[in-house]
Design an enzyme around this catalytic site. Structure first.
Site, PDB file in Angstrom:
ATOM      1  N   ALA A  63       0.850  -1.192   0.000  1.00 35.69           N
ATOM      2  CA  ALA A  63       0.000   0.000   0.000  1.00 35.69           C
ATOM      3  C   ALA A  63       0.883   1.238   0.000  1.00 35.69           C
ATOM      4  CB  ALA A  63      -0.904  -0.009   1.222  1.00 35.69           C
ATOM      5  N   GLY A 108       0.617  -5.029   0.817  1.00 34.56           N
ATOM      6  CA  GLY A 108      -0.554  -5.140  -0.070  1.00 34.56           C
ATOM      7  C   GLY A 108      -0.233  -5.844  -1.388  1.00 34.56           C
ATOM      8  N   GLU A 111      -0.570  -9.316  -0.575  1.00 36.46           N
ATOM      9  CA  GLU A 111      -2.000  -9.585  -0.366  1.00 36.46           C
ATOM     10  C   GLU A 111      -2.745  -9.720  -1.701  1.00 36.46           C
ATOM     11  OE1 GLU A 111      -2.149  -6.252   2.505  1.00 36.46           O
ATOM     12  OE2 GLU A 111      -3.327  -7.623   3.731  1.00 36.46           O
TER      13      GLU A 111
HETATM   14  N1  COA Z   1       4.558   3.211  -0.513  1.00 35.00           N
HETATM   15  C1  COA Z   1       4.940   4.348  -1.100  1.00 35.00           C
HETATM   16  N2  COA Z   1       6.117   4.501  -1.717  1.00 35.00           N
HETATM   17  C2  COA Z   1       6.928   3.422  -1.752  1.00 35.00           C
HETATM   18  C3  COA Z   1       6.586   2.190  -1.165  1.00 35.00           C
HETATM   19  C4  COA Z   1       5.337   2.108  -0.533  1.00 35.00           C
HETATM   20  N3  COA Z   1       4.897   0.976   0.024  1.00 35.00           N
HETATM   21  N4  COA Z   1       7.608   1.318  -1.344  1.00 35.00           N
HETATM   22  C5  COA Z   1       8.550   1.992  -2.037  1.00 35.00           C
HETATM   23  N5  COA Z   1       8.145   3.268  -2.276  1.00 35.00           N
HETATM   24  C6  COA Z   1       8.860   4.307  -3.009  1.00 35.00           C
HETATM   25  C7  COA Z   1      10.005   4.877  -2.195  1.00 35.00           C
HETATM   26  O1  COA Z   1       9.543   5.859  -1.288  1.00 35.00           O
HETATM   27  C8  COA Z   1      10.872   5.437  -3.291  1.00 35.00           C
HETATM   28  O2  COA Z   1      10.313   6.652  -3.738  1.00 35.00           O
HETATM   29  P1  COA Z   1      11.265   7.961  -3.993  1.00 35.00           P
HETATM   30  O3  COA Z   1      12.205   7.510  -5.062  1.00 35.00           O
HETATM   31  O4  COA Z   1      10.296   9.017  -4.429  1.00 35.00           O
HETATM   32  O5  COA Z   1      11.944   8.226  -2.688  1.00 35.00           O
HETATM   33  C9  COA Z   1      10.708   4.435  -4.415  1.00 35.00           C
HETATM   34  O6  COA Z   1       9.485   3.755  -4.153  1.00 35.00           O
HETATM   35  C10 COA Z   1      11.810   3.414  -4.471  1.00 35.00           C
HETATM   36  O7  COA Z   1      11.894   2.774  -3.202  1.00 35.00           O
HETATM   37  P2  COA Z   1      13.248   2.641  -2.371  1.00 35.00           P
HETATM   38  O8  COA Z   1      12.895   2.440  -0.928  1.00 35.00           O
HETATM   39  O9  COA Z   1      14.161   3.760  -2.686  1.00 35.00           O
HETATM   40  O10 COA Z   1      13.834   1.281  -3.008  1.00 35.00           O
HETATM   41  P3  COA Z   1      14.840   0.280  -2.346  1.00 35.00           P
HETATM   42  O11 COA Z   1      15.229  -0.661  -3.434  1.00 35.00           O
HETATM   43  O12 COA Z   1      15.919   0.982  -1.598  1.00 35.00           O
HETATM   44  O13 COA Z   1      13.948  -0.532  -1.245  1.00 35.00           O
HETATM   45  C11 COA Z   1      12.007  -1.735  -0.436  1.00 35.00           C
HETATM   46  C12 COA Z   1      12.929  -1.366  -1.652  1.00 35.00           C
HETATM   47  C13 COA Z   1      10.843  -2.525  -0.997  1.00 35.00           C
HETATM   48  C14 COA Z   1      12.809  -2.583   0.552  1.00 35.00           C
HETATM   49  C15 COA Z   1      11.537  -0.447   0.256  1.00 35.00           C
HETATM   50  O14 COA Z   1      11.037   0.444  -0.723  1.00 35.00           O
HETATM   51  C16 COA Z   1      10.455  -0.659   1.265  1.00 35.00           C
HETATM   52  O15 COA Z   1      10.724  -1.141   2.361  1.00 35.00           O
HETATM   53  N6  COA Z   1       9.181  -0.289   0.946  1.00 35.00           N
HETATM   54  C17 COA Z   1       8.069  -0.347   1.841  1.00 35.00           C
HETATM   55  C18 COA Z   1       7.565  -1.770   2.008  1.00 35.00           C
HETATM   56  C19 COA Z   1       6.420  -1.804   3.009  1.00 35.00           C
HETATM   57  O16 COA Z   1       6.580  -1.474   4.166  1.00 35.00           O
HETATM   58  N7  COA Z   1       5.251  -2.204   2.529  1.00 35.00           N
HETATM   59  C20 COA Z   1       4.055  -2.277   3.321  1.00 35.00           C
HETATM   60  C21 COA Z   1       3.248  -1.059   3.133  1.00 35.00           C
HETATM   61  S1  COA Z   1       1.824  -1.026   4.192  1.00 35.00           S
END
Ligand code: COA
Length: 257
Positions: A63, A108, A111
């Site tokens: 999400a 999500g 999910e």
């Molecule tokens: N919601 C909104 N934006 C998200 C996102 C999410 N769930 N997951 C990634 N993004 C965005 C990041 O903010 C980033 O945006 P930006 O470039 O404008 O800063 C972009 O996607 C790339 O993500 P980034 O974190 O830089 O990539 P990464 O390769 O370093 O890490 C993950 C990848 C998946 C480990 C990391 O993005 C992450 O932990 N995401 C959240 C996962 C999560 O908690 N999901 C449950 C949501 S309820």
């Protein structure tokens, strides 16, 4: 469309999450578009199997967390309800559905994959439900579907630790059906979809309903659904064709009638 790409190719309806710069994070618009496009494919007789996947390096990272800042308890409840409803709808589609997990399937995103019938994952990816690290937990049906997919102890471990696991570990615990190298993911997924397309779509639809809803009912209700559906299958031309083809030692050609 703002958040998705769709296409129909050789009987497969493709729904491709398309916010690659945000790792296909699921916002409200994407939920609305997912529901609308899945519905179009469900109603289109050209589409035999639906495959969900993502553009870029993620299936979906979950999400859209950037929307969370504005949420209060009522709007959060509504957002979860909306997400859940879309996943419920996707699960209810009587055509086979496959999540082709090309990259991160988190929160999500996982999910959504859990609402599909099958999950085929790229070996290089990881999966998980990391919401606990935000002080929350999965809200698009994950607490219920994960338990039903991999059992209570393993589901609680994933949800409570928020750990990301490898595709091979996901396969070992039954979270994904198959793991293949990313380079052959599309080909392998299409191969699997093609096998499903050779079957009677009516028999697939009936049995999917029996397995899904029968399983969540008391045993006797599920068994009765099975017998009733089995009887209904005998009203189809496909059943006649399947039996005749076997007796005539030839390959059945099902028409979905
Ligand atoms: N919601 C909104 N934006 C998200 C996102 C999410 N769930 N997951 C990634 N993004 C965005 C990041 O903010 C980033 O945006 P930006 O470039 O404008 O800063 C972009 O996607 C790339 O993500 P980034 O974190 O830089 O990539 P990464 O390769 O370093 O890490 C993950 C990848 C998946 C480990 C990391 O993005 C992450 O932990 N995401 C959240 C996962 C999560 O908690 N999901 C449950 C949501 S309820």
């Amino acid at each position: 469309m703002e958040t998705l790409e769709t296409k129909i190719e050789n009987g497969i309806g493709w729904i491709i999450l398309n916010r690659p710069d945000k790792l296909n994070a699921i916002n409200l618009k994407m939920l609305e578009e997912l529901e609308a496009e899945a519905k179009k494919f469900e109603e289109n007789s050209e589409v035999k199997v639906i495959i969900f996947t993502g553009n870029g390096k993620a299936f979906s990272a979950g999400a859209d967390i950037s929307q969370f800042k504005e949420l209060n308890s009522i709007s959060a409840w509504n957002f979860a309800k909306k997400g859940r409803k879309v996943m419920d709808y996707i699960e209810s589609i009587t055509k086979p559905t496959i999540a082709m997990i090309n990259g991160y399937a988190l929160g999500g995103g996982l999910e959504l994959a859990l609402a599909c019938d099958f999950r085929i994952a790229a070996a290089e990816t990881s999966l998980g439900l990391p919401e606990i690290n935000l002080g929350i937990y999965p809200g698009f049906g994950g607490t219920q579907r994960l338990v039903r997919t991999i059992g209570k102890a393993r589901a609680l471990e994933l949800i409570m630790t928020g750990d990301k696991i490898s595709a091979s570990d996901a396969e070992r615990i039954g979270l994904v059906n198959k793991v293949v190298p990313l380079s052959s993911l599309k080909e392998e997924t299409i191969k699997f979809a093609s096998r499903l397309m050779e079957k009677s779509p009516i028999a697939l639809a009936i049995l999917k309903t029996v397995v899904l809803y029968g399983n969540d009912s008391p045993l006797l209700d599920g068994l009765n659904m099975e017998s009733l559906g089995w009887g209904v299958a005998f009203s189809t031309e496909d059943e006649k064709e399947g039996v005749n083809a076997f007796l005539e030692k030839r390959k059945a050609e099902f028409k979905g009638k």
